[in-house]
Design a protein around this motif. Structure first.
Motif, short mmCIF file in Angstrom:
data_model
loop_
_atom_site.label_atom_id
_atom_site.label_comp_id
_atom_site.label_asym_id
_atom_site.label_seq_id
_atom_site.Cartn_x
_atom_site.Cartn_y
_atom_site.Cartn_z
N GLY A 115 9.74 13.94 -2.60
CA GLY A 115 9.37 14.64 -1.38
C GLY A 115 7.95 14.40 -0.93
N GLY A 116 7.18 13.77 -1.78
CA GLY A 116 5.78 13.51 -1.46
C GLY A 116 5.57 12.29 -0.61
N SER A 117 4.29 11.97 -0.38
CA SER A 117 3.92 10.87 0.50
C SER A 117 2.89 9.97 -0.15
CB SER A 117 3.35 11.41 1.82
OG SER A 117 4.28 12.20 2.51
N LEU A 118 2.92 8.72 0.24
CA LEU A 118 1.91 7.74 -0.14
C LEU A 118 1.71 6.79 1.02
CD1 LEU A 118 2.77 6.52 -3.78
CD2 LEU A 118 0.72 7.78 -3.09
N THR A 119 0.52 6.24 1.11
CA THR A 119 0.26 5.17 2.08
C THR A 119 -0.23 3.94 1.34
OG1 THR A 119 -0.30 6.73 3.85
CG2 THR A 119 -1.03 4.45 4.11
N LEU A 120 0.50 2.86 1.49
CA LEU A 120 0.11 1.58 0.91
C LEU A 120 -0.68 0.78 1.95
CD1 LEU A 120 3.45 0.51 -0.82
CD2 LEU A 120 1.63 1.99 -1.68
N SER A 121 -1.63 0.02 1.44
CA SER A 121 -2.42 -0.88 2.29
C SER A 121 -2.33 -2.29 1.74
CB SER A 121 -3.88 -0.44 2.32
OG SER A 121 -4.03 0.86 2.83
N CYS A 122 -2.42 -3.23 2.62
CA CYS A 122 -2.44 -4.65 2.24
C CYS A 122 -3.50 -5.33 3.07
CB CYS A 122 -1.08 -5.28 2.45
SG CYS A 122 -1.05 -7.07 2.21
N GLU A 123 -4.56 -5.74 2.40
CA GLU A 123 -5.67 -6.40 3.10
C GLU A 123 -5.56 -7.90 2.91
OE1 GLU A 123 -9.49 -4.86 2.13
OE2 GLU A 123 -10.55 -6.19 3.50
N ALA A 124 -5.70 -8.61 4.01
CA ALA A 124 -5.57 -10.07 4.01
C ALA A 124 -6.93 -10.73 4.17
CB ALA A 124 -4.65 -10.52 5.13
N SER A 125 -7.06 -11.88 3.55
CA SER A 125 -8.22 -12.73 3.79
C SER A 125 -7.73 -14.02 4.39
CB SER A 125 -8.97 -12.99 2.49
OG SER A 125 -8.13 -13.67 1.58
N GLY A 126 -8.60 -14.72 5.08
CA GLY A 126 -8.20 -15.95 5.74
C GLY A 126 -8.22 -15.79 7.25
#
Length: 115
Positions: A15-26
């Motif tokens: 029932g909880g929440s998470l936020t994933l991030s994906c940082e790109a280089s290039g």
């Protein structure tokens, strides 16, 4: 060449929440279609969500209404907001970047949904 680094995984209760991030280089991040896949132990990697370079979004049916993908081209980052998490969402989540015949993958971030 694009390098991707995921973050934001962890342990969360059902029932909880998470936020994933994906940082790109290039270069040319804005030209890439960005996506999230996940893989649970003993299962094949499965598609979760994708946002292309025009902002068109697709989700796997099992996450529709619960997950939201977004991107910030100025930060070269794609996000996956995950709400109403279930135990079935437990997996390693991978970010990918695709442009024509080239696809790049991050190393993944673990999401565990458990009480």
């Amino acid at each position: 060449q694009v390098q991707l680094v995921e973050s934001g995984g962890g342990l969360v209760q059902p029932g909880g929440s998470l936020t994933l991030s994906c940082e790109a280089s290039g270069r040319d991040f804005s030209l890439y279609a960005m996506g999230w896949h996940r893989q649970s132990p003993g299962k094949e990697r499965e598609f979760v969500a994708r946002i292309n370079n025009r902002g068109i979004i697709n989700y796997v049916d099992s996450v529709k209404g619960r997950f939201t993908i977004s991107r910030d081209n100025t930060k070269k980052t794609v996000y996956l907001q995950m709400n109403s998490l279930k135990s079935d969402d437990t997996a390693v989540y991978y970010c990918d970047a695709a442009y024509f015949a080239s696809t790049y993958w991050g190393r993944g971030t673990q999401v565990t949904v458990s009480s």
